[in-house]
Design a protein around this motif. Structure first.
Motif, PDB file in Angstrom:
ATOM      1  N   MET A  11       8.555  33.415  27.583  1.00 47.54           N
ATOM      2  CA  MET A  11       9.220  32.382  26.777  1.00 47.54           C
ATOM      3  C   MET A  11      10.060  31.448  27.653  1.00 47.54           C
ATOM      4  O   MET A  11      10.162  30.258  27.377  1.00 47.54           O
ATOM      5  CB  MET A  11      10.103  33.033  25.698  1.00 47.54           C
ATOM      6  CG  MET A  11       9.372  33.922  24.708  1.00 47.54           C
ATOM      7  SD  MET A  11       8.070  33.051  23.799  1.00 47.54           S
ATOM      8  CE  MET A  11       6.595  33.719  24.559  1.00 47.54           C
ATOM      9  N   ALA A  26      19.163  35.058  24.184  1.00 42.03           N
ATOM     10  CA  ALA A  26      18.973  35.116  22.727  1.00 42.03           C
ATOM     11  C   ALA A  26      17.953  34.073  22.278  1.00 42.03           C
ATOM     12  O   ALA A  26      17.160  34.317  21.357  1.00 42.03           O
ATOM     13  CB  ALA A  26      20.304  34.890  22.018  1.00 42.03           C
ATOM     14  N   ALA A  27      17.964  32.909  22.937  1.00 40.22           N
ATOM     15  CA  ALA A  27      17.012  31.857  22.585  1.00 40.22           C
ATOM     16  C   ALA A  27      15.591  32.276  22.941  1.00 40.22           C
ATOM     17  O   ALA A  27      14.649  32.044  22.172  1.00 40.22           O
ATOM     18  CB  ALA A  27      17.370  30.555  23.288  1.00 40.22           C
ATOM     19  N   GLU A  30      14.480  34.678  20.387  1.00 43.78           N
ATOM     20  CA  GLU A  30      14.244  33.976  19.130  1.00 43.78           C
ATOM     21  C   GLU A  30      12.885  33.275  19.147  1.00 43.78           C
ATOM     22  O   GLU A  30      12.159  33.269  18.152  1.00 43.78           O
ATOM     23  CB  GLU A  30      15.361  32.953  18.895  1.00 43.78           C
ATOM     24  CG  GLU A  30      15.341  32.269  17.540  1.00 43.78           C
ATOM     25  CD  GLU A  30      15.636  33.215  16.391  1.00 43.78           C
ATOM     26  OE1 GLU A  30      16.388  34.181  16.578  1.00 43.78           O
ATOM     27  OE2 GLU A  30      15.081  32.988  15.286  1.00 43.78           O
ATOM     28  N   LEU A  31      12.553  32.695  20.303  1.00 41.53           N
ATOM     29  CA  LEU A  31      11.256  32.010  20.428  1.00 41.53           C
ATOM     30  C   LEU A  31      10.101  33.012  20.339  1.00 41.53           C
ATOM     31  O   LEU A  31       9.103  32.758  19.650  1.00 41.53           O
ATOM     32  CB  LEU A  31      11.192  31.217  21.739  1.00 41.53           C
ATOM     33  CG  LEU A  31       9.931  30.384  21.962  1.00 41.53           C
ATOM     34  CD1 LEU A  31       9.660  29.425  20.809  1.00 41.53           C
ATOM     35  CD2 LEU A  31      10.026  29.607  23.278  1.00 41.53           C
ATOM     36  N   ALA A  34       9.787  33.937  16.724  1.00 38.27           N
ATOM     37  CA  ALA A  34       9.214  32.846  15.935  1.00 38.27           C
ATOM     38  C   ALA A  34       7.705  32.778  16.154  1.00 38.27           C
ATOM     39  O   ALA A  34       6.928  32.664  15.196  1.00 38.27           O
ATOM     40  CB  ALA A  34       9.865  31.518  16.320  1.00 38.27           C
ATOM     41  N   LEU A  35       7.279  32.891  17.416  1.00 39.36           N
ATOM     42  CA  LEU A  35       5.849  32.796  17.708  1.00 39.36           C
ATOM     43  C   LEU A  35       5.094  34.007  17.150  1.00 39.36           C
ATOM     44  O   LEU A  35       3.954  33.888  16.723  1.00 39.36           O
ATOM     45  CB  LEU A  35       5.612  32.662  19.216  1.00 39.36           C
ATOM     46  CG  LEU A  35       6.063  31.328  19.820  1.00 39.36           C
ATOM     47  CD1 LEU A  35       5.710  31.276  21.300  1.00 39.36           C
ATOM     48  CD2 LEU A  35       5.443  30.134  19.097  1.00 39.36           C
ATOM     49  N   GLU A  36       5.766  35.145  17.136  1.00 34.66           N
ATOM     50  CA  GLU A  36       5.123  36.321  16.555  1.00 34.66           C
ATOM     51  C   GLU A  36       4.910  36.126  15.039  1.00 34.66           C
ATOM     52  O   GLU A  36       3.831  36.405  14.520  1.00 34.66           O
ATOM     53  CB  GLU A  36       5.987  37.551  16.824  1.00 34.66           C
ATOM     54  CG  GLU A  36       5.412  38.800  16.209  1.00 34.66           C
ATOM     55  CD  GLU A  36       5.518  39.998  17.125  1.00 34.66           C
ATOM     56  OE1 GLU A  36       5.798  39.833  18.335  1.00 34.66           O
ATOM     57  OE2 GLU A  36       5.311  41.101  16.631  1.00 34.66           O
TER      58      GLU A  36
END
Lengths: 79, 79
Positions: A11, A26-27, A30-31, A34-36
């Motif tokens: 990521m 954390a970002a 989070e990415l 989100a992609l999962e």
């Protein structure tokens, strides 16, 4: 805890491709999350298309149309 | 050749989560490619939000809003 299938390390590299200088841990997580979520959503749509076509195997063409459906065609026109 | 940052193996597991029985190798690669494109797009939007907020570091909140923007809020309502 939710276990993610998609690794967090790549990521950071995706963010570098987007010209980001710094990305918090954390970002990056989070990415990946989100992609999962988006990936499972695309896979569900792709399965619907495969079954509609009388197949039990998801093919690349099912993923393509499912991706367009989930993200909206406009995204690809814009991107 | 495009080198993908996102590994292909986890794509099979995402498809299993979506209740797919079988997934072609081309489909798994297509899903990885789609998620990579979407990931870079989200990262670009997140960077815009971070810079707008006066930061050079992408935070989780930037990824969250960027994901909603890229996928459309309706996706999350539906999902």
């Amino acid at each position: 805890m939710n276990e993610l299938e998609i690794a967090v390390a790549p990521m950071y590299r995706l963010c570098k491709k987007a010209r980001a200088e710094r990305v918090s841990e954390a970002a990056a997580k989070e990415l990946a999350k989100a992609l999962e979520d988006i990936g499972v959503k695309i896979a569900k749509e792709a399965l619907d298309y495969a079954m509609y076509a009388g197949r039990k195997t998801i093919k690349a063409e099912d993923i393509e149309i499912a991706t367009r459906k989930v993200t909206g065609k406009l995204f690809f026109d814009y991107y």
